[in-house]
Design an enzyme around this catalytic site. Structure first.
Site, mmCIF file in Angstrom:
data_model
loop_
_atom_site.group_PDB
_atom_site.id
_atom_site.type_symbol
_atom_site.label_atom_id
_atom_site.label_comp_id
_atom_site.label_asym_id
_atom_site.label_seq_id
_atom_site.Cartn_x
_atom_site.Cartn_y
_atom_site.Cartn_z
ATOM 1 C CG HIS A 69 -2.144 -0.862 1.012
ATOM 2 N ND1 HIS A 69 -3.420 -0.481 1.373
ATOM 3 C CD2 HIS A 69 -2.280 -2.101 0.474
ATOM 4 C CE1 HIS A 69 -4.280 -1.433 1.068
ATOM 5 N NE2 HIS A 69 -3.607 -2.435 0.529
ATOM 6 C CG ASP A 70 5.122 3.221 1.501
ATOM 7 O OD1 ASP A 70 4.651 4.379 1.540
ATOM 8 O OD2 ASP A 70 6.338 2.982 1.496
ATOM 9 C CB VAL A 73 -0.415 5.695 -2.195
ATOM 10 C CG1 VAL A 73 -0.887 7.144 -2.049
ATOM 11 C CG2 VAL A 73 -1.601 4.766 -2.385
ATOM 12 C CG HIS A 191 -3.997 -12.055 -1.744
ATOM 13 N ND1 HIS A 191 -4.949 -11.695 -2.685
ATOM 14 C CD2 HIS A 191 -3.545 -10.888 -1.214
ATOM 15 C CE1 HIS A 191 -5.063 -10.376 -2.713
ATOM 16 N NE2 HIS A 191 -4.227 -9.863 -1.834
#
Length: 328
Positions: A69-70, A73, A191
């Protein structure tokens, strides 16, 4: 005619500068960046992650997701670690992020030994690698030298992949970050140790496409299992492993789940229905003792190195934060 050619050349030059700029930035990273300035940096991060993992092994997928996620974005600049009402952590896709305390712990230990040297972005990249290794997954050398970003905006998190995304949308989001379809499938293989809330997939069990029926791509036996785990009257907060077959082991079973209709998230299961992504999934799912298919562990390490180089910051537009949750 000359005016139009001039505008065209100007646009091409700007595009070339942007492309070369990204290439130069990624080349600033190197293995052993802290070998002189903070020789124990990587071992300190490793020992910190290991101590948290020993108490709670589920911290591994949390750290891996945090790094992902870092990078998606603002690039891999630790901006997701910054706290604030309008910061990335406040965005809907980032609610429930885990592992922040591990990064803070590692940062505090590093500041005690090498103050102002090791960036939070690098700590996160190293911690993600170590979390996979501790989960019986691969290890790889993490190029370091990232600087921490000074900007963190929740509004920028809209380009994060969603469990509702079509394959076409997933491909585009990854392509926008310089990642191809092979990278997409490989990175989603993370996942295999991931978890999610019933809230994010319960619609597949009871009201798929507002029909009141279940998602037909879910195998009947697995559907029964999921309905037991996530009843229709539940609050949706129950955590479910994304790879029920081997939830704590980093392996290829996730891809076999896609083949067998046993994926939890709709976006994951869709990888089986697209010809291009299906070809990669089959290579991983069919691998038998190294004789067939791709080596998922090896390919995952390569894809992680590639992802962790997205839009890294330099001394010009970045810093080394003293505290990871706020800019200096």
């Amino acid at each position: 005619m000359g005016v139009y050619l001039g505008k065209y050349c100007y646009i091409m030059i700007i595009m070339l500068v942007l492309v070369l700029g990204k290439e130069v930035r990624s080349q600033l990273l190197k293995n052993g960046y802290y070998s002189t300035s903070c020789p124990k940096a990587e071992s300190i991060v490793r020992s910190t992650v290991e101590s948290h993992f020993d108490s709670d092994p589920t911290i591994s997928p949390g750290l891996l997701r945090l790094h992902f996620h870092d990078c998606f974005v603002q690039g891999c600049d630790g901006s997701v670690l910054i706290k604030g009402k309008s910061a990335e952590q406040a965005a809907l896709p980032n609610l429930g992020l885990r592992g922040l305390e591990v990064i803070d712990d590692a940062k505090a230990r590093l500041e005690a030994v090498c103050p102002g040297v090791v960036s939070c972005a690098d700590i996160l990249a190293l911690a993600a690698r170590d979390s996979v290794d501790l989960s019986d997954g691969p290890s790889w050398r993490v190029p370091t030298g990232r600087k921490d970003g000074r900007i963190s905006l929740a509004t920028e998190a809209s380009n994060l992949p969603s469990p509702l995304d079509s394959v076409a949308v997933q491909k585009q989001k990854f392509q926008d970050k310089g990642l191809d379809t092979h990278d997409l499938v490989t990175l989603l293989g993370a996942h295999t140790i991931g978890q999610t809330d019933c809230l994010f997939f319960r619609y597949r069990l009871y009201n798929f496409t507002v029909t009141g029926n279940s998602d037909p791509t879910i195998s009947p036996s697995f559907l029964t299992q999921l309905k037991t785990l996530c009843p229709p009257n539940g609050d949706g907060s129950k955590r479910v492993a994304l790879d029920i077959g081997s939830p704590s082991k980093f392996d290829e079973s996730f891809f076999k789940n896609l083949r067998d209709g046993n994926a939890i998230l709709e976006s994951d299961q869709r990888l089986w229905s697209d010809a291009e992504t299906n070809a990669v999934v089959k290579k991983y799912a069919s691998r038998l003792r190294g004789l067939l298919g791709f080596r998922f562990d090896y390919e995952f390490g390569k894809a992680m190195i590639k992802m962790s180089s997205i839009d890294v910051k330099t001394d010009v537009d970045g810093e080394v934060r003293k505290v990871c949750s706020k800019v200096n």
